[in-house]
Structures are given as structure tokens and as C-alpha cells.
Design a protein around this motif. Sequence first.
Motif, PDB file in Angstrom:
ATOM      1  N   VAL A  84       0.844  -1.204   0.000  1.00 46.57           N
ATOM      2  CA  VAL A  84       0.000   0.000   0.000  1.00 46.57           C
ATOM      3  C   VAL A  84       0.879   1.255   0.000  1.00 46.57           C
ATOM      4  CG1 VAL A  84      -1.894   1.189   1.195  1.00 46.57           C
ATOM      5  CG2 VAL A  84      -1.671  -1.304   1.404  1.00 46.57           C
ATOM      6  N   TYR A  85       0.591   2.172  -0.914  1.00 45.18           N
ATOM      7  CA  TYR A  85       1.253   3.486  -0.873  1.00 45.18           C
ATOM      8  C   TYR A  85       0.614   4.273   0.270  1.00 45.18           C
ATOM      9  CZ  TYR A  85       2.146   8.382  -1.917  1.00 45.18           C
ATOM     10  OH  TYR A  85       2.496   9.698  -1.811  1.00 45.18           O
ATOM     11  N   VAL A  86       1.429   4.767   1.199  1.00 46.92           N
ATOM     12  CA  VAL A  86       0.873   5.427   2.391  1.00 46.92           C
ATOM     13  C   VAL A  86       1.491   6.800   2.610  1.00 46.92           C
ATOM     14  CG1 VAL A  86       0.323   5.158   4.836  1.00 46.92           C
ATOM     15  CG2 VAL A  86       0.919   3.153   3.511  1.00 46.92           C
ATOM     16  N   LYS A  87       0.639   7.771   2.784  1.00 50.85           N
ATOM     17  CA  LYS A  87       1.101   9.099   3.183  1.00 50.85           C
ATOM     18  C   LYS A  87       0.084   9.660   4.184  1.00 50.85           C
ATOM     19  CE  LYS A  87       2.859  13.339   1.395  1.00 50.85           C
ATOM     20  NZ  LYS A  87       2.660  14.427   0.518  1.00 50.85           N
ATOM     21  N   GLY A  88       0.576  10.255   5.237  1.00 50.40           N
ATOM     22  CA  GLY A  88      -0.327  10.745   6.284  1.00 50.40           C
ATOM     23  C   GLY A  88      -0.686  12.208   6.121  1.00 50.40           C
ATOM     24  N   ILE A  89      -1.219  12.789   7.199  1.00 50.66           N
ATOM     25  CA  ILE A  89      -1.819  14.126   7.089  1.00 50.66           C
ATOM     26  C   ILE A  89      -1.005  15.228   7.766  1.00 50.66           C
ATOM     27  CG2 ILE A  89      -4.165  13.206   6.887  1.00 50.66           C
ATOM     28  CD1 ILE A  89      -4.581  13.924   9.857  1.00 50.66           C
ATOM     29  N   ARG A  90       0.215  14.894   8.232  1.00 49.07           N
ATOM     30  CA  ARG A  90       0.976  15.883   9.008  1.00 49.07           C
ATOM     31  C   ARG A  90       1.301  17.158   8.239  1.00 49.07           C
ATOM     32  NH1 ARG A  90       3.462  13.418  13.796  1.00 49.07           N
ATOM     33  NH2 ARG A  90       3.351  11.163  13.580  1.00 49.07           N
ATOM     34  N   GLU A  91       1.455  17.034   6.909  1.00 53.97           N
ATOM     35  CA  GLU A  91       1.910  18.207   6.131  1.00 53.97           C
ATOM     36  C   GLU A  91       0.784  19.158   5.738  1.00 53.97           C
ATOM     37  OE1 GLU A  91       4.624  17.364   2.753  1.00 53.97           O
ATOM     38  OE2 GLU A  91       4.699  15.369   3.626  1.00 53.97           O
ATOM     39  N   ILE A  92      -0.458  18.766   6.032  1.00 49.68           N
ATOM     40  CA  ILE A  92      -1.574  19.637   5.639  1.00 49.68           C
ATOM     41  C   ILE A  92      -1.577  20.884   6.520  1.00 49.68           C
ATOM     42  CG2 ILE A  92      -4.100  19.760   5.360  1.00 49.68           C
ATOM     43  CD1 ILE A  92      -3.256  17.442   3.839  1.00 49.68           C
ATOM     44  N   THR A  93      -1.720  22.036   5.902  1.00 54.55           N
ATOM     45  CA  THR A  93      -1.768  23.293   6.661  1.00 54.55           C
ATOM     46  C   THR A  93      -3.166  23.914   6.517  1.00 54.55           C
ATOM     47  OG1 THR A  93      -1.141  24.661   4.779  1.00 54.55           O
ATOM     48  CG2 THR A  93       0.669  23.727   6.089  1.00 54.55           C
ATOM     49  N   PRO A  94      -3.494  24.846   7.406  1.00 58.26           N
ATOM     50  CA  PRO A  94      -4.789  25.542   7.252  1.00 58.26           C
ATOM     51  C   PRO A  94      -4.900  26.221   5.886  1.00 58.26           C
ATOM     52  CG  PRO A  94      -3.870  25.992   9.416  1.00 58.26           C
ATOM     53  CD  PRO A  94      -2.804  25.243   8.655  1.00 58.26           C
ATOM     54  N   LEU A  95      -3.731  26.622   5.357  1.00 55.92           N
ATOM     55  CA  LEU A  95      -3.740  27.264   4.040  1.00 55.92           C
ATOM     56  C   LEU A  95      -4.243  26.296   2.959  1.00 55.92           C
ATOM     57  CD1 LEU A  95      -2.517  30.031   2.958  1.00 55.92           C
ATOM     58  CD2 LEU A  95      -0.656  28.611   2.103  1.00 55.92           C
ATOM     59  N   ASP A  96      -3.814  25.026   3.053  1.00 58.12           N
ATOM     60  CA  ASP A  96      -4.271  24.034   2.068  1.00 58.12           C
ATOM     61  C   ASP A  96      -5.783  23.827   2.184  1.00 58.12           C
ATOM     62  OD1 ASP A  96      -1.615  23.446   1.127  1.00 58.12           O
ATOM     63  OD2 ASP A  96      -1.311  22.321   2.995  1.00 58.12           O
ATOM     64  N   VAL A  97      -6.248  23.822   3.431  1.00 58.18           N
ATOM     65  CA  VAL A  97      -7.690  23.648   3.657  1.00 58.18           C
ATOM     66  C   VAL A  97      -8.449  24.803   2.997  1.00 58.18           C
ATOM     67  CG1 VAL A  97      -9.466  23.568   5.458  1.00 58.18           C
ATOM     68  CG2 VAL A  97      -7.300  22.339   5.788  1.00 58.18           C
ATOM     69  N   ASP A  98      -7.906  26.038   3.165  1.00 60.91           N
ATOM     70  CA  ASP A  98      -8.556  27.220   2.568  1.00 60.91           C
ATOM     71  C   ASP A  98      -8.509  27.170   1.039  1.00 60.91           C
ATOM     72  OD1 ASP A  98      -9.086  28.245   4.986  1.00 60.91           O
ATOM     73  OD2 ASP A  98      -7.486  29.756   4.985  1.00 60.91           O
ATOM     74  N   PHE A  99      -7.332  26.844   0.498  1.00 62.10           N
ATOM     75  CA  PHE A  99      -7.216  26.759  -0.971  1.00 62.10           C
ATOM     76  C   PHE A  99      -8.165  25.684  -1.502  1.00 62.10           C
ATOM     77  CE2 PHE A  99      -2.861  28.834  -0.912  1.00 62.10           C
ATOM     78  CZ  PHE A  99      -3.217  29.888  -1.742  1.00 62.10           C
ATOM     79  N   ALA A 100      -8.207  24.553  -0.813  1.00 66.29           N
ATOM     80  CA  ALA A 100      -9.082  23.465  -1.251  1.00 66.29           C
ATOM     81  C   ALA A 100     -10.508  23.997  -1.366  1.00 66.29           C
ATOM     82  CB  ALA A 100      -9.012  22.297  -0.258  1.00 66.29           C
ATOM     83  N   HIS A 101     -10.916  24.746  -0.347  1.00 67.87           N
ATOM     84  CA  HIS A 101     -12.280  25.285  -0.348  1.00 67.87           C
ATOM     85  C   HIS A 101     -12.483  26.244  -1.524  1.00 67.87           C
ATOM     86  CE1 HIS A 101     -16.106  26.633   1.077  1.00 67.87           C
ATOM     87  NE2 HIS A 101     -15.667  27.880   1.235  1.00 67.87           N
ATOM     88  N   GLU A 102     -11.467  27.083  -1.778  1.00 65.11           N
ATOM     89  CA  GLU A 102     -11.600  28.026  -2.910  1.00 65.11           C
ATOM     90  C   GLU A 102     -11.746  27.284  -4.233  1.00 65.11           C
ATOM     91  OE1 GLU A 102      -9.135  31.543  -3.232  1.00 65.11           O
ATOM     92  OE2 GLU A 102      -8.768  31.479  -1.056  1.00 65.11           O
ATOM     93  N   PHE A 103     -11.074  26.135  -4.328  1.00 60.33           N
ATOM     94  CA  PHE A 103     -11.165  25.346  -5.564  1.00 60.33           C
ATOM     95  C   PHE A 103     -12.383  24.414  -5.563  1.00 60.33           C
ATOM     96  CE2 PHE A 103      -6.249  25.607  -5.856  1.00 60.33           C
ATOM     97  CZ  PHE A 103      -6.313  26.698  -6.711  1.00 60.33           C
ATOM     98  N   GLY A 104     -13.137  24.389  -4.462  1.00 59.94           N
ATOM     99  CA  GLY A 104     -14.350  23.548  -4.401  1.00 59.94           C
ATOM    100  C   GLY A 104     -14.114  22.151  -3.856  1.00 59.94           C
ATOM    101  N   TYR A 105     -13.066  21.985  -3.033  1.00 60.13           N
ATOM    102  CA  TYR A 105     -12.756  20.647  -2.492  1.00 60.13           C
ATOM    103  C   TYR A 105     -12.698  20.650  -0.974  1.00 60.13           C
ATOM    104  CZ  TYR A 105     -11.010  19.758  -7.243  1.00 60.13           C
ATOM    105  OH  TYR A 105     -10.895  19.607  -8.598  1.00 60.13           O
ATOM    106  N   LYS A 106     -12.751  19.433  -0.435  1.00 61.32           N
ATOM    107  CA  LYS A 106     -12.478  19.201   0.989  1.00 61.32           C
ATOM    108  C   LYS A 106     -11.325  18.223   1.080  1.00 61.32           C
ATOM    109  CE  LYS A 106     -15.978  19.289   4.531  1.00 61.32           C
ATOM    110  NZ  LYS A 106     -17.148  18.613   5.093  1.00 61.32           N
ATOM    111  N   ILE A 107     -10.477  18.348   2.086  1.00 60.25           N
ATOM    112  CA  ILE A 107      -9.350  17.411   2.218  1.00 60.25           C
ATOM    113  C   ILE A 107      -9.730  16.283   3.170  1.00 60.25           C
ATOM    114  CG2 ILE A 107      -6.927  17.138   2.856  1.00 60.25           C
ATOM    115  CD1 ILE A 107      -6.483  20.060   2.175  1.00 60.25           C
ATOM    116  N   LYS A 108      -9.553  15.060   2.717  1.00 63.20           N
ATOM    117  CA  LYS A 108      -9.847  13.866   3.525  1.00 63.20           C
ATOM    118  C   LYS A 108      -8.669  12.901   3.441  1.00 63.20           C
ATOM    119  CE  LYS A 108     -14.074  14.740   4.836  1.00 63.20           C
ATOM    120  NZ  LYS A 108     -14.315  14.921   6.277  1.00 63.20           N
ATOM    121  N   LEU A 109      -8.455  12.109   4.508  1.00 67.96           N
ATOM    122  CA  LEU A 109      -7.491  11.010   4.387  1.00 67.96           C
ATOM    123  C   LEU A 109      -8.255   9.860   3.732  1.00 67.96           C
ATOM    124  CD1 LEU A 109      -4.627   9.883   4.999  1.00 67.96           C
ATOM    125  CD2 LEU A 109      -5.625   8.828   7.025  1.00 67.96           C
ATOM    126  N   LEU A 110      -7.897   9.587   2.488  1.00 72.53           N
ATOM    127  CA  LEU A 110      -8.676   8.650   1.688  1.00 72.53           C
ATOM    128  C   LEU A 110      -7.925   7.337   1.497  1.00 72.53           C
ATOM    129  CD1 LEU A 110     -11.410   9.225   0.339  1.00 72.53           C
ATOM    130  CD2 LEU A 110     -10.194   9.590  -1.796  1.00 72.53           C
TER     131      LEU A 110
END
Length: 426
Positions: free
Chosen positions: A222-248
Motif C-alpha cells: 500500500v502506498y501510504v502518506k499521512g496528514i501531518r503536512e496539511i496546513t490551514p492554508l491548504d484547507v482554505d485553498f481546497a475550499h476556494e477550488f471547491g474541495y475538501k481534504i480527507k485522508l482517503l
Amino acid sequence: MDSVKVGVVGCGTVGSGVVKILLENGRLIKERTGKEIELTLVADRNVERVRKLGVPEELIVDDGFAVVESDVDIVVELVGGTTVAKDIVRKALENGKHVVSANKALFASFGEELFSIAAKNGVSIRFEASVGGGIPVVKALNEGLIANKVEKILGIINGTANFILTEMTERGISFEEALEVAKEMGYAEANPSLDVDGIDAAHKIAILASIAYGGWITIDDVYVKGIREITPLDVDFAHEFGYKIKLLAVAKPDDGKVEVRVHPAMLPEGHILSSVDGVFNACLIEGDFVGPTLYYGMGAGQKPTASAVVADVADIACGRGSSVPVSLLGRGARIPVKRPGEFVSSFYLRFTAVDKPGVLAKISSILGKFNISIKMALQKSIEFNGGVPVVMTTHEAAFETVKEAIAEIDELDVIVKPTFLCMIEE
Ligand code: HSE
């Protein structure tokens, strides 16, 4: 069997839940199944906590191997980990006992070996509680969807990581702050690595993919990467682009191979999994005939997990023990899996650059050279890690190519921090 003798090994959170259900709802289960589920032995090093549950003294032992060597029909392994738990499960199977367990790490690492021992000894291993806590997702794959080729599994299958990302999204707080909240609420362990680094979800998707594609896929596949690098800025940009960030967690077949991965992903805000928040889990499974199906609920905790364990015990009592996994997975087949470089996806790229003329041109010229097509681009004039954030989303591209392009971009003198990338699941 009109009655089955059950021994529980490990009486921590989930084990206590199992004992409570059997003591409280034993009669209800008998009415529904016609089978008496007899709690015969409960093992825990801390016998006091077993006593506190009201278990009669003569049923309590302090050694799990005493259960394995007794006359029980089913051993419920709730020790966890892959050392003592593995010995207990192996010995139980060799002694002709059925095994029920919630141990995802055990099956994602040693499933092939344990299932072949079960097959040789004509007994079953059931593990509903290992994925999605109380949600009957293993049963859905094994039974309800048996007529289908599984075209895709998309899961939010780690409640702790989902809670942290939800807190970051709803309250605008950092990963570190959200992790502290998760610890205060009792969701995250003192060492939260299994949850936030994606390992727990990787164990679970390895198990689901093994069932769906009929051969063992281990944690190493399994390719695995966790969520430590996510910043509030990414959450905001995601929202501006119409997305939500999830560990999928994702598993899907492609071209004779299976792609199995766990990582933060941007999901369209209207996607059904985007509304799965907090500690909840959900799994979207698409079959070729049934289409998309969704399973949602509590993926952890004493009661939901114990509910799944007891359902497995009841199934064995009713003779539904020889499930697909033993016959199919006991034969030791392996499935070819894709290398991460072979994944194809759209990407979100967050560059940290100096704010001066020509920066965007330099970045986009390298992306162009690698034939990576930019879909959207945005720069904000705010201080971020010693530069300014420049974010882009791309059209579909091979992961390998994107990584090569980023390696070259990160060498530019205008880039001040390594670039962060996140797949977009459309
Ligand atoms: N730690 C897991 C979670 C539950 O947070 O979902 C056990 O698998």
C-alpha cells in the motif's frame, strides 16, 4: 451446533464490550439465531478488570493460552499487535478453534499465513471488526456484493485522522492544534502515528482489497502518506477550488493490477464522502452490477467494535463460518499491485516561492516541459514559510512525472521550501 463455547482473550476496551454484549444481549441473540453463545472463559493479565464486568470467577483466567488450550469452539482474540496475538491465533487455529479478531495489523501483515493454517485445519477466521469498527463492510464485500466485480473502494476509514481534518476545516486550526484536541477527546493515542501517518487506514484497505480482489495484499503493497503536512492554508485553498481534504483509502483494479493507496486527497465538496465528518467512517464500494453502495457509521470505540465481533461469533455459531476469505484467501494467491509512480491523478501543488517577477513563468515552464497541464493557479501575497504560497491544480498526469517535475522545480532559486502535493479524487 445448538450452542457454542466462546473464549475471549484480551479484555481491554473492545474485549470488555464483547463481554458486556454477551452478558446483556445473549438472550436476544439466542432468540434471533436459535444458538446459545456461551461465554466460557475470559483471559486478561488484569483479572480485576474482568471481575468488574460481573464475569463469574470460574470463567476468569490470566493467560490467553489457557483459552486456546481449553474446549472452547471460538477464540476471540482482542489482544492487538502482531506478536503475542499472532501466537494465540496460530495456536487456536492449530487446535481446531475458529477465530474472531479485530486485529487489522495482524491480517494485513500475516493474513496469508494464518488463513492457510485455518484452511488446513478446517476452521474459519472472521475479522469484521478489523475494518470500519461496527460497520458491516467486510460482510458487504463477502456476501452482499458477491455477484459483482469490485470496480472501486473509496474509504474514510480512520476516525482519528478524519476528526483532525474536520477540526482543521471547521475551526481553521493547525494540524498540531487539532491533534491536541483529538488527544483531549481520547481519540488519538499518546503516539498517534498509526492514525495520522495513514498506517491504520493502510492496514484496513489492504484487508478490503484482499477480499475484493481475491488474493493477499499486504501493508507493504500500500502506498501510504499521512496528514501531518496539511496546513490551514491548504484547507482554505481546497475550499476556494471547491474541495475538501480527507485522508482517503483507495483500492481499484486497472490493467491486471490493483492500485492500493492511502493519502490526503481533495474531494469535490459535493462528493458524498465529503460530508463524512468527525470520527465517522464511510466506505463507498462500486460493483459492476450494483453500482455505488455506501456504508457509514462508527469506525471505532468499544460498543461499535464489539458489535461487529459478536456478529462474527453469531455467524460462526450459525454455521456461516466458512466464509469466502478462508476458501479464497487460504490458497495463498498474490495480486500484482501498481507502483506509486504508475498512479494517474489530477494534483494540487503548493509551491513556496519568493514574490518576484517571473516565478510563475519558471514553474509553469517546467510543468509544460513535463507535459503537465495546469488547470487552475492562484497566488496569495501572504507570508508563508519564508515565501509566498503559489498553488496550482493540474489535469490528469502520472505521479512519477509530477514527482520528477517537482524535483526540478524545487531546485529553482525562487523556491524556498519543498513543494507539497496532494492528489485530487474527482
Ligand atoms: N484508531 C482507529 C481510528 C480505530 O481512529 O479510526 C481503530 O482502528
